[in-house]
Design an enzyme around this catalytic site. Sequence first.
Site, PDB file in Angstrom:
ATOM      1  N   LYS A   1      -1.315   8.040  -9.802  1.00 23.10           N
ATOM      2  CA  LYS A   1      -0.330   8.823 -10.579  1.00 23.10           C
ATOM      3  C   LYS A   1      -1.221   8.990 -12.014  1.00 23.10           C
ATOM      4  O   LYS A   1      -1.362  10.037 -12.364  1.00 23.10           O
ATOM      5  CB  LYS A   1       0.821   8.229 -10.689  1.00 23.10           C
ATOM      6  CG  LYS A   1       1.859   8.325  -9.876  1.00 23.10           C
ATOM      7  CD  LYS A   1       3.295   8.065 -10.119  1.00 23.10           C
ATOM      8  CE  LYS A   1       3.375   6.709 -10.589  1.00 23.10           C
ATOM      9  NZ  LYS A   1       2.945   5.453  -9.663  1.00 23.10           N
TER      10      LYS A   1
ATOM     11  N   ARG B   1      12.801   7.934 -10.799  1.00 24.51           N
ATOM     12  CA  ARG B   1      12.213   6.780  -9.807  1.00 24.51           C
ATOM     13  C   ARG B   1      13.730   6.570  -9.295  1.00 24.51           C
ATOM     14  O   ARG B   1      13.625   5.581  -8.206  1.00 24.51           O
ATOM     15  CB  ARG B   1      11.653   5.707 -10.452  1.00 24.51           C
ATOM     16  CG  ARG B   1      10.095   5.614 -10.515  1.00 24.51           C
ATOM     17  CD  ARG B   1       9.772   4.579 -11.602  1.00 24.51           C
ATOM     18  NE  ARG B   1       8.529   3.854 -10.973  1.00 24.51           N
ATOM     19  CZ  ARG B   1       7.328   3.971 -11.734  1.00 24.51           C
ATOM     20  NH1 ARG B   1       7.294   5.049 -12.764  1.00 24.51           N
ATOM     21  NH2 ARG B   1       6.313   3.433 -11.501  1.00 24.51           N
TER      22      ARG B   1
ATOM     23  N   ARG C   1      -6.392  -1.729  -5.470  1.00 24.79           N
ATOM     24  CA  ARG C   1      -6.601  -0.782  -6.441  1.00 24.79           C
ATOM     25  C   ARG C   1      -6.053  -1.503  -7.808  1.00 24.79           C
ATOM     26  O   ARG C   1      -6.661  -1.888  -8.831  1.00 24.79           O
ATOM     27  CB  ARG C   1      -6.088   0.464  -6.501  1.00 24.79           C
ATOM     28  CG  ARG C   1      -6.762   1.198  -5.588  1.00 24.79           C
ATOM     29  CD  ARG C   1      -6.197   2.549  -5.687  1.00 24.79           C
ATOM     30  NE  ARG C   1      -6.882   3.700  -4.818  1.00 24.79           N
ATOM     31  CZ  ARG C   1      -6.365   4.948  -4.491  1.00 24.79           C
ATOM     32  NH1 ARG C   1      -5.384   5.279  -5.148  1.00 24.79           N
ATOM     33  NH2 ARG C   1      -7.154   5.755  -3.764  1.00 24.79           N
TER      34      ARG C   1
ATOM     35  N   ARG D   1      -3.307  -5.955 -17.173  1.00 24.35           N
ATOM     36  CA  ARG D   1      -1.894  -5.482 -17.045  1.00 24.35           C
ATOM     37  C   ARG D   1      -0.829  -6.715 -16.633  1.00 24.35           C
ATOM     38  O   ARG D   1      -1.173  -7.175 -15.481  1.00 24.35           O
ATOM     39  CB  ARG D   1      -1.570  -4.182 -16.205  1.00 24.35           C
ATOM     40  CG  ARG D   1      -1.057  -3.272 -17.084  1.00 24.35           C
ATOM     41  CD  ARG D   1      -0.874  -1.801 -16.541  1.00 24.35           C
ATOM     42  NE  ARG D   1       0.135  -1.655 -15.450  1.00 24.35           N
ATOM     43  CZ  ARG D   1       0.584  -0.358 -14.963  1.00 24.35           C
ATOM     44  NH1 ARG D   1      -0.232   0.554 -15.327  1.00 24.35           N
ATOM     45  NH2 ARG D   1       1.604  -0.456 -14.292  1.00 24.35           N
TER      46      ARG D   1
ATOM     47  N   ARG E   1       6.869  -4.265  -6.632  1.00 22.17           N
ATOM     48  CA  ARG E   1       6.955  -3.060  -7.028  1.00 22.17           C
ATOM     49  C   ARG E   1       6.842  -1.948  -5.737  1.00 22.17           C
ATOM     50  O   ARG E   1       7.371  -0.735  -5.949  1.00 22.17           O
ATOM     51  CB  ARG E   1       5.853  -2.789  -8.123  1.00 22.17           C
ATOM     52  CG  ARG E   1       5.940  -3.121  -9.324  1.00 22.17           C
ATOM     53  CD  ARG E   1       4.934  -3.562  -9.992  1.00 22.17           C
ATOM     54  NE  ARG E   1       3.920  -2.292 -10.547  1.00 22.17           N
ATOM     55  CZ  ARG E   1       2.716  -2.376 -10.583  1.00 22.17           C
ATOM     56  NH1 ARG E   1       1.987  -3.634 -10.681  1.00 22.17           N
ATOM     57  NH2 ARG E   1       1.908  -1.285 -10.958  1.00 22.17           N
TER      58      ARG E   1
HETATM   59  P1  B4P Z   1      -2.272   4.500 -10.696  1.00 19.72           P
HETATM   60  O1  B4P Z   1      -1.343   4.594  -9.494  1.00 19.72           O
HETATM   61  O2  B4P Z   1      -2.421   5.627 -11.448  1.00 19.72           O
HETATM   62  O3  B4P Z   1      -1.233   3.381 -11.562  1.00 19.72           O
HETATM   63  P2  B4P Z   1       0.100   3.733 -12.656  1.00 19.72           P
HETATM   64  O4  B4P Z   1      -0.129   5.152 -12.945  1.00 19.72           O
HETATM   65  O5  B4P Z   1      -0.130   2.780 -13.547  1.00 19.72           O
HETATM   66  O6  B4P Z   1       1.366   3.631 -11.692  1.00 19.72           O
HETATM   67  P3  B4P Z   1       2.283   2.279 -11.519  1.00 19.72           P
HETATM   68  O7  B4P Z   1       3.217   3.048 -10.585  1.00 19.72           O
HETATM   69  O8  B4P Z   1       1.525   1.291 -11.231  1.00 19.72           O
HETATM   70  O9  B4P Z   1       2.988   2.161 -13.036  1.00 19.72           O
HETATM   71  P4  B4P Z   1       3.724   2.790 -14.128  1.00 19.72           P
HETATM   72  O10 B4P Z   1       3.116   2.855 -15.286  1.00 19.72           O
HETATM   73  O11 B4P Z   1       4.205   4.164 -13.626  1.00 19.72           O
HETATM   74  O12 B4P Z   1      -3.532   3.796 -10.670  1.00 19.72           O
HETATM   75  C1  B4P Z   1      -3.699   2.375 -10.298  1.00 19.72           C
HETATM   76  C2  B4P Z   1      -5.070   2.070 -10.413  1.00 19.72           C
HETATM   77  O13 B4P Z   1      -5.837   2.691  -9.291  1.00 19.72           O
HETATM   78  C3  B4P Z   1      -5.916   2.457 -11.385  1.00 19.72           C
HETATM   79  O14 B4P Z   1      -6.518   1.273 -11.900  1.00 19.72           O
HETATM   80  C4  B4P Z   1      -6.693   3.421 -11.094  1.00 19.72           C
HETATM   81  O15 B4P Z   1      -7.978   3.537 -11.922  1.00 19.72           O
HETATM   82  C5  B4P Z   1      -7.101   3.245  -9.669  1.00 19.72           C
HETATM   83  N1  B4P Z   1      -7.071   4.516  -8.910  1.00 19.72           N
HETATM   84  C6  B4P Z   1      -6.441   5.601  -9.163  1.00 19.72           C
HETATM   85  N2  B4P Z   1      -6.917   6.622  -8.250  1.00 19.72           N
HETATM   86  C7  B4P Z   1      -8.016   5.915  -7.407  1.00 19.72           C
HETATM   87  C8  B4P Z   1      -8.860   6.550  -6.419  1.00 19.72           C
HETATM   88  N3  B4P Z   1      -8.815   7.627  -5.867  1.00 19.72           N
HETATM   89  N4  B4P Z   1      -9.807   5.692  -5.780  1.00 19.72           N
HETATM   90  C9  B4P Z   1      -9.636   4.585  -6.363  1.00 19.72           C
HETATM   91  N5  B4P Z   1      -9.089   3.841  -7.411  1.00 19.72           N
HETATM   92  C10 B4P Z   1      -8.113   4.692  -7.800  1.00 19.72           C
HETATM   93  O16 B4P Z   1       5.076   2.093 -13.893  1.00 19.72           O
HETATM   94  C11 B4P Z   1       4.823   0.803 -14.582  1.00 19.72           C
HETATM   95  C12 B4P Z   1       6.393  -0.103 -14.598  1.00 19.72           C
HETATM   96  O17 B4P Z   1       7.113   0.832 -15.585  1.00 19.72           O
HETATM   97  C13 B4P Z   1       7.160   0.203 -13.174  1.00 19.72           C
HETATM   98  O18 B4P Z   1       6.935  -0.986 -12.366  1.00 19.72           O
HETATM   99  C14 B4P Z   1       8.747   0.172 -13.917  1.00 19.72           C
HETATM  100  O19 B4P Z   1       8.902  -1.488 -14.250  1.00 19.72           O
HETATM  101  C15 B4P Z   1       8.458   0.883 -15.259  1.00 19.72           C
HETATM  102  N6  B4P Z   1       8.727   2.333 -15.100  1.00 19.72           N
HETATM  103  C16 B4P Z   1       7.928   3.338 -15.212  1.00 19.72           C
HETATM  104  N7  B4P Z   1       8.713   4.351 -15.102  1.00 19.72           N
HETATM  105  C17 B4P Z   1       9.952   4.004 -14.850  1.00 19.72           C
HETATM  106  C18 B4P Z   1      11.129   4.954 -14.459  1.00 19.72           C
HETATM  107  N8  B4P Z   1      11.308   6.225 -14.534  1.00 19.72           N
HETATM  108  N9  B4P Z   1      12.422   4.082 -14.330  1.00 19.72           N
HETATM  109  C19 B4P Z   1      12.531   3.083 -14.455  1.00 19.72           C
HETATM  110  N10 B4P Z   1      11.211   1.929 -14.602  1.00 19.72           N
HETATM  111  C20 B4P Z   1      10.014   2.782 -14.831  1.00 19.72           C
END
Ligand code: B4P
Length: 190
Positions: free
Chosen positions: A13, A88, A123, A133, A144
């Site tokens: 994402k 979410r 990943r 993190r 998660r």
């Molecule tokens: P991503 O999947 O991009 O990780 P993210 O955006 O940080 O998503 P995540 O769900 O983990 O966290 P969020 O911040 O939304 O990438 C993961 C890794 O994969 C990266 O290192 C990237 O480089 C790598 N990657 C990506 N694409 C790739 C590819 N094609 N090939 C290889 N590698 C690749 O949320 C974090 C926390 O915040 C949640 O757990 C929750 O506690 C809270 N939160 C956020 N939004 C919320 C909401 N709406 N409601 C309640 N809690 C919320």
Amino acid sequence: MFLLLFGAPGAGKGTQAQRLADFLEIPHLSTGDALRQARQDDTPLGRKAAEFIDAGQLVPDELVVGVVGEKLSQPDCTDGCLLDGFPRTLAQAQALGAHLQENSQQIDLVLELTAPEEELTLRMLQRACIEGRSDDTPETIAQRIEVYCNETMPVLDYYRQQGVVHSIDGTGTPTEVFERIRQVVEKSRS
Ligand code: B4P
């Protein structure tokens, strides 16, 4: 355009949202980034959110809805915005729907990035080595992913009933994934 980007943790994402927002020239809000920033700034919101994030749980709806409401009320979001990681829960989806309706706006497209669970975990463990993190530990990652299946998949079903969801294969390089996203977005605009 109002777009929502869904995907299990690690689906890409954050990686794709930035590219897509640049491509469409619309503002982008990642609730995860906003909560991490609040934590770094040691605000009351950040301190409250930290305990949920570190446990792999969702931050309570009222806190997250407040963050998004503030962003959507800014003048640069009048014509569109990309929301990454929101809504979410069904309660968040309802709050978003009410806000958009009040402003005569609507969701144009919901994108779901998919990838196998082993790939997601790999990943995030790789990211843990680079970024350190606090929620990228093996136990929290599993938690998660479970929360995503139980609480966020029903939100996707809710949008599926509205016919706005497109699922996109999130495997391959980030550039390959973006090309798939770009094609779907171009098609929906034409
Ligand atoms: P991503 O999947 O991009 O990780 P993210 O955006 O940080 O998503 P995540 O769900 O983990 O966290 P969020 O911040 O939304 O990438 C993961 C890794 O994969 C990266 O290192 C990237 O480089 C790598 N990657 C990506 N694409 C790739 C590819 N094609 N090939 C290889 N590698 C690749 O949320 C974090 C926390 O915040 C949640 O757990 C929750 O506690 C809270 N939160 C956020 N939004 C919320 C909401 N709406 N409601 C309640 N809690 C919320």
